[in-house]
Design a protein around this motif. Structure first.
Motif, PDB file in Angstrom:
ATOM      1  N   ALA A  11     121.021 -14.469  -8.657  1.00 49.10           N
ATOM      2  CA  ALA A  11     122.411 -14.047  -8.833  1.00 49.10           C
ATOM      3  C   ALA A  11     122.537 -12.899  -9.828  1.00 49.10           C
ATOM      4  CB  ALA A  11     123.257 -15.232  -9.297  1.00 49.10           C
ATOM      5  N   GLU A  12     121.530 -12.688 -10.660  1.00 48.32           N
ATOM      6  CA  GLU A  12     121.577 -11.612 -11.634  1.00 48.32           C
ATOM      7  C   GLU A  12     121.349 -10.267 -10.952  1.00 48.32           C
ATOM      8  OE1 GLU A  12     119.938 -13.932 -15.609  1.00 48.32           O
ATOM      9  OE2 GLU A  12     118.626 -12.590 -14.507  1.00 48.32           O
ATOM     10  N   ASP A  13     121.774  -9.217 -11.630  1.00 47.97           N
ATOM     11  CA  ASP A  13     121.568  -7.881 -11.078  1.00 47.97           C
ATOM     12  C   ASP A  13     120.077  -7.610 -10.928  1.00 47.97           C
ATOM     13  OD1 ASP A  13     124.251  -7.421 -11.061  1.00 47.97           O
ATOM     14  OD2 ASP A  13     124.291  -6.460 -13.021  1.00 47.97           O
ATOM     15  N   THR A  14     119.716  -7.036  -9.789  1.00 49.03           N
ATOM     16  CA  THR A  14     118.341  -6.596  -9.575  1.00 49.03           C
ATOM     17  C   THR A  14     118.263  -5.087  -9.788  1.00 49.03           C
ATOM     18  OG1 THR A  14     118.759  -6.348  -7.204  1.00 49.03           O
ATOM     19  CG2 THR A  14     117.868  -8.470  -7.952  1.00 49.03           C
ATOM     20  N   VAL A  15     117.058  -4.575  -9.807  1.00 48.86           N
ATOM     21  CA  VAL A  15     116.821  -3.141  -9.989  1.00 48.86           C
ATOM     22  C   VAL A  15     116.078  -2.651  -8.759  1.00 48.86           C
ATOM     23  CG1 VAL A  15     115.830  -1.370 -11.475  1.00 48.86           C
ATOM     24  CG2 VAL A  15     116.655  -3.514 -12.481  1.00 48.86           C
ATOM     25  N   ASP A  16     116.748  -1.874  -7.936  1.00 46.75           N
ATOM     26  CA  ASP A  16     116.159  -1.428  -6.661  1.00 46.75           C
ATOM     27  C   ASP A  16     115.648  -2.613  -5.848  1.00 46.75           C
ATOM     28  OD1 ASP A  16     116.535   1.370  -7.085  1.00 46.75           O
ATOM     29  OD2 ASP A  16     114.844   1.349  -8.470  1.00 46.75           O
ATOM     30  N   GLY A  17     116.358  -3.734  -5.916  1.00 45.53           N
ATOM     31  CA  GLY A  17     115.968  -4.925  -5.173  1.00 45.53           C
ATOM     32  C   GLY A  17     114.888  -5.750  -5.832  1.00 45.53           C
ATOM     33  N   GLN A  18     114.366  -5.338  -6.973  1.00 49.76           N
ATOM     34  CA  GLN A  18     113.315  -6.046  -7.687  1.00 49.76           C
ATOM     35  C   GLN A  18     113.917  -6.871  -8.822  1.00 49.76           C
ATOM     36  OE1 GLN A  18     110.205  -6.041  -6.712  1.00 49.76           O
ATOM     37  NE2 GLN A  18     109.403  -4.004  -6.285  1.00 49.76           N
ATOM     38  N   LEU A  19     113.319  -8.040  -9.088  1.00 49.10           N
ATOM     39  CA  LEU A  19     113.770  -8.865 -10.197  1.00 49.10           C
ATOM     40  C   LEU A  19     113.474  -8.173 -11.530  1.00 49.10           C
ATOM     41  CD1 LEU A  19     112.547 -12.431  -9.113  1.00 49.10           C
ATOM     42  CD2 LEU A  19     114.841 -11.479  -8.915  1.00 49.10           C
ATOM     43  N   LYS A  20     114.350  -8.410 -12.494  1.00 50.11           N
ATOM     44  CA  LYS A  20     114.100  -7.841 -13.817  1.00 50.11           C
ATOM     45  C   LYS A  20     112.887  -8.495 -14.466  1.00 50.11           C
ATOM     46  CE  LYS A  20     118.876  -6.537 -14.823  1.00 50.11           C
ATOM     47  NZ  LYS A  20     120.049  -6.733 -15.703  1.00 50.11           N
ATOM     48  N   CYS A  21     112.669  -9.780 -14.212  1.00 54.05           N
ATOM     49  CA  CYS A  21     111.512 -10.499 -14.757  1.00 54.05           C
ATOM     50  C   CYS A  21     110.919 -11.385 -13.675  1.00 54.05           C
ATOM     51  CB  CYS A  21     111.914 -11.369 -15.952  1.00 54.05           C
ATOM     52  SG  CYS A  21     112.495 -10.454 -17.388  1.00 54.05           S
ATOM     53  N   GLU A  22     109.603 -11.295 -13.500  1.00 60.94           N
ATOM     54  CA  GLU A  22     108.905 -12.184 -12.568  1.00 60.94           C
ATOM     55  C   GLU A  22     108.411 -13.425 -13.315  1.00 60.94           C
ATOM     56  OE1 GLU A  22     108.765 -11.820  -9.432  1.00 60.94           O
ATOM     57  OE2 GLU A  22     109.097  -9.678  -9.012  1.00 60.94           O
ATOM     58  N   LYS A  23     108.121 -14.471 -12.548  1.00 60.82           N
ATOM     59  CA  LYS A  23     107.620 -15.709 -13.140  1.00 60.82           C
ATOM     60  C   LYS A  23     106.113 -15.607 -13.345  1.00 60.82           C
ATOM     61  CE  LYS A  23     107.096 -20.659 -12.099  1.00 60.82           C
ATOM     62  NZ  LYS A  23     107.208 -21.093 -13.486  1.00 60.82           N
ATOM     63  N   TRP A  24     105.637 -16.191 -14.423  1.00 61.14           N
ATOM     64  CA  TRP A  24     104.202 -16.387 -14.588  1.00 61.14           C
ATOM     65  C   TRP A  24     103.950 -17.804 -15.076  1.00 61.14           C
ATOM     66  CZ3 TRP A  24     106.094 -12.239 -17.936  1.00 61.14           C
ATOM     67  CH2 TRP A  24     106.329 -12.639 -19.252  1.00 61.14           C
ATOM     68  N   ILE A  25     102.694 -18.237 -14.978  1.00 61.69           N
ATOM     69  CA  ILE A  25     102.330 -19.620 -15.279  1.00 61.69           C
ATOM     70  C   ILE A  25     102.499 -19.890 -16.762  1.00 61.69           C
ATOM     71  CG2 ILE A  25     100.469 -21.319 -15.202  1.00 61.69           C
ATOM     72  CD1 ILE A  25      99.290 -19.642 -12.897  1.00 61.69           C
ATOM     73  N   GLN A  26     103.176 -20.987 -17.068  1.00 58.65           N
ATOM     74  CA  GLN A  26     103.341 -21.409 -18.448  1.00 58.65           C
ATOM     75  C   GLN A  26     102.093 -22.171 -18.912  1.00 58.65           C
ATOM     76  OE1 GLN A  26     106.160 -20.499 -20.185  1.00 58.65           O
ATOM     77  NE2 GLN A  26     106.597 -19.335 -18.307  1.00 58.65           N
ATOM     78  N   ASP A  27     102.005 -22.401 -20.220  1.00 55.34           N
ATOM     79  CA  ASP A  27     100.831 -23.094 -20.768  1.00 55.34           C
ATOM     80  C   ASP A  27     100.676 -24.495 -20.206  1.00 55.34           C
ATOM     81  OD1 ASP A  27     100.341 -20.877 -22.245  1.00 55.34           O
ATOM     82  OD2 ASP A  27     101.305 -21.641 -24.065  1.00 55.34           O
TER      83      ASP A  27
END
Length: 654
Positions: free
Chosen positions: A271-287
């Motif tokens: 629902a947040e604004d994207t940038v050229d269709g890309q997410l502002k932050c991608e997910k990565w594996i947590q500890d």
């Protein structure tokens, strides 16, 4: 000798003596005064037709108000010099608009920003007003000083210092599609002894830190300050206060940081604004995430059996101590995109006040060993350095002298110093209408640029085309409203107009349609015409965020969209008067500011008739437009050609 001849001879001698005395008197007393008598108003009135008392812009020499002066003139915007300098008359291309310091009780954050911008412009103004050492330099020397614009730049490890800030010059900035690739290796964590960080550890062992910064930097605005950080990309492998690896992105101008964007391993919400269709932050594996291998296996199984439903894969944090990485920074349409080892990691939207061409340097600093840097798809020209590619120095595009009587409509066009192509397109399109009418005048209003080369070219352009007014502060998005005040001042004091219009240099204007709209209102009434916004609320986050300190109210006043609107002269006079009296409220969004001023005028002076017309388009061009926004120079020419053929149709030129 008879008395008659003697009397004649004495008379002749007396006449000769009188003539000689008169000639000596003229030689000694009258001739030295002739230049002064010739330049006096009394003398000129006997030999020239009587002029209108309002000063003509292109015939009078203008005295420039010193940028160091604490006050601005209260009456005339462009006072005439009392003793014109020898040589051709100078043009009043510099606005006299100066911001008076307000008392601390009424000062706002805007006042501080504006004061800094005026102060930063002083050096540039001094440079522009100093005489050129060689007014006609040889073409060869001019060409030798012009910076080159390489299409790509490659730098190896041996060409960079081992430690400290390592900077790679990008002479002509970036363009949409430009790529910057960095191959490097983060260093192992080191103990951090900075007291500001150590205090958070409450006397424990030194904090172990591993972080680095990749920054796109611009030209210094003020000596003694760091250059603006147009993009600050800061991966923190270890040492963040969250005690987890993060990526922080931000921008910084005049030592003031914006709101940071932190990527902490959680994907941005759709629902947040994207940038050229890309997410502002991608997910990565947590500890504590032990399902990475299972997720990858599920993805491959789903792909093999042909299941259409995709499975999102989480990857590790993209940087690790001692591990080589390949990071690519790409300039998109809406913002910057960062890919590491072939996968998208983060995107950062462009922030107002910066353009891609401003990013003239790549800086790398921190705990990182660089192997190589490669920049590609760079712009092959820079309008700031190559205005001759866009400007056509032809007499047919020069503005005519100002009429000697008040006019029906004055149009102020907001522009940036480096927008040579945009201004030339306006001159060759809808501004042509003003050359056919003595009742309409248009001028560009431009603030100074941080690069002296740009300002020097701007001054040459202004002196040739005679249609630019330079406002004496360093340009920034937050100070656009001061250009609007300068437009009102010009439309009141320099070329008195019945109506004053404001537009942008990427706005195409159908002047005849604008006049048709304002003439629908009785001439004795105050009027405000444009595409109106009613009961809009300020955005508190995102690209157009406004803090509560900047705007404490919950709703904006009703206001017309900024790309094009018209006010009557009495409103313009009120704005100038309030500005002179230091009672004009200034806000960084100039269209909202105009709505605020009109609202106060309506409540305290006289009712204002507001005319709303959606054909003053904000978001582009629609057939039947009165104004069309976001038009490229190519669109401007196309629209003008269509309008000349009688069609108000839009163009789809790329």
């Amino acid at each position: 000798m008879p008395p008659a001849p003697r009397k004649k001879r004495l008379l002749r001698t007396g006449l000769l003596a009188a003539a000689a005395g008169y000639f000596a008197f003229v030689l000694l007393f009258e001739l030295p005064l002739l230049p002064f008598l010739a330049s006096s108003p009394a003398s000129s009135s006997s030999s020239l037709p009587i002029q209108h008392p309002r000063r003509r812009e292109l015939e009078a020499a203008a005295a420039f108000t010193s940028p160091f002066s604490p006050v601005r003139p209260a009456k005339q915007a462009f006072p005439a010099a009392t003793a014109p300098a020898p040589g051709p008359p100078t043009l009043p291309i510099f606005s006299s608009l100066l911001l008076l310091p307000r008392p601390n009780a009424t000062a706002t954050p805007f006042d501080t920003t504006a004061s800094d911008a005026f102060a930063a412009a002083r050096l540039h103004l001094a440079h522009l007003h100093s005489p050129a050492p060689n007014p006609n330099p040889p073409a060869a020397s001019t060409a030798s000083r012009a910076p080159t614009c390489p299409a790509s730049i490659s730098v190896l490890r041996e060409q960079l210092p081992f430690d400290g800030a390592r900077v790679v010059e990008l002479p002509c900035g970036l363009a949409v599609g430009s790529h910057v690739t960095v191959v490097a290796r983060p260093r192992p964590a080191r103990p951090e002894h900075d007291p500001k960080i150590a205090e958070r550890r409450n006397g424990e062992a030194p904090l172990m830190v591993s972080q680095f910064m990749v920054e796109l930097v611009g030209t210094k605005a003020v000596d003694g300050e760091a250059p603006p950080r147009i993009l600050h990309f800061n991966p923190r492998i270890r040492g963040d206060y969250s005690r987890k690896p993060v990526i922080e992105m931000n921008s910084c101008y005049r030592m003031q940081w914006g709101q940071s964007q932190r990527c902490e391993g959680f994907a941005s919400r759709p629902a947040e604004d994207t940038v050229d269709g890309q997410l502002k932050c991608e997910k990565w594996i947590q500890d504590d995430d032990n399902k990475s291998e299972e997720s990858k296996m599920k993805w491959w199984v789903k792909r093999l059996i042909g299941r259409p439903k995709d499975v999102h894969i989480s990857w590790p944090y993209p940087f690790a101590e001692g591990k080589l990485f390949v990071m690519t920074l790409t300039a998109g349409l809406e913002g910057y995109h960062v890919n590491v080892d072939g996968r998208h990691v983060a995107s950062f939207p462009y922030r107002t006040g910066y353009t891609l061409e401003d990013a003239t340097g790549l800086s790398l600093n921190g705990d990182i060993d660089i192997e190589s840097i490669f920049a590609s798809s760079l712009p092959n020209s820079h309008p700031s350095f190559a205005p001759e590619r866009y400007l056509e120095m032809s007499e047919q595009w020069r503005a005519p002298p100002l009429p000697t009587e008040p006019v029906e409509l004055f149009i102020g066009i907001l522009s940036a110093a480096s927008h040579f192509a945009e201004r030339m397109a306006v001159r060759k399109s809808w501004m042509m209408y003003t050359r056919k009418s003595l009742n309409i005048v248009a001028r560009f209003f431009v603030a100074l640029n941080g690069k002296k080369e740009v300002n020097a070219e701007l001054k040459k352009e202004a002196e040739f085309f005679r249609d630019i007014v330079i406002v004496s502060f360093i340009d920034s998005y937050d100070l656009v409203v001061l250009k609007t005040v300068a437009i009102a001042e010009y439309g009141v004091r320099v070329i008195p107009a019945k109506y004053v219009m404001k537009c942008d240099d990427d706005t195409f204007v159908r002047i005849d349609s604008v006049l048709d709209q304002v003439k629908k209102v009785r001439s004795d009434k105050s009027v405000y015409v444009g595409s109106m916004n009613y009961f809009h609320r300020p955005l508190r986050s995102g690209k157009w965020a406004v803090t509560y300190e900047e705007w404490p109210e919950e709703v904006y006043p009703n206001y017309a969209n900024g790309p094009g609107y018209v006010i009557s002269s009495d409103i313009a006079r009120y704005i100038v008067s309030e500005f002179d009296n230091q009672t004009l409220r200034l806000f960084k969004m100039e269209d909202v500011s105009m709505g605020m001023w009109v609202e106060k005028f309506n409540n305290t002076r006289r009712p204002v008739e507001i005319r709303h017309d959606v054909r003053f388009y904000q978001s582009g061009c629609y057939n039947g437009y009165i104004t069309a926004h976001y038009q490229s120079p190519q669109h401007m020419i196309c629209l003008w050609r269509k309008l000349q053929s009688g069609s108000a149709q839009c163009c789809n030129v790329r």
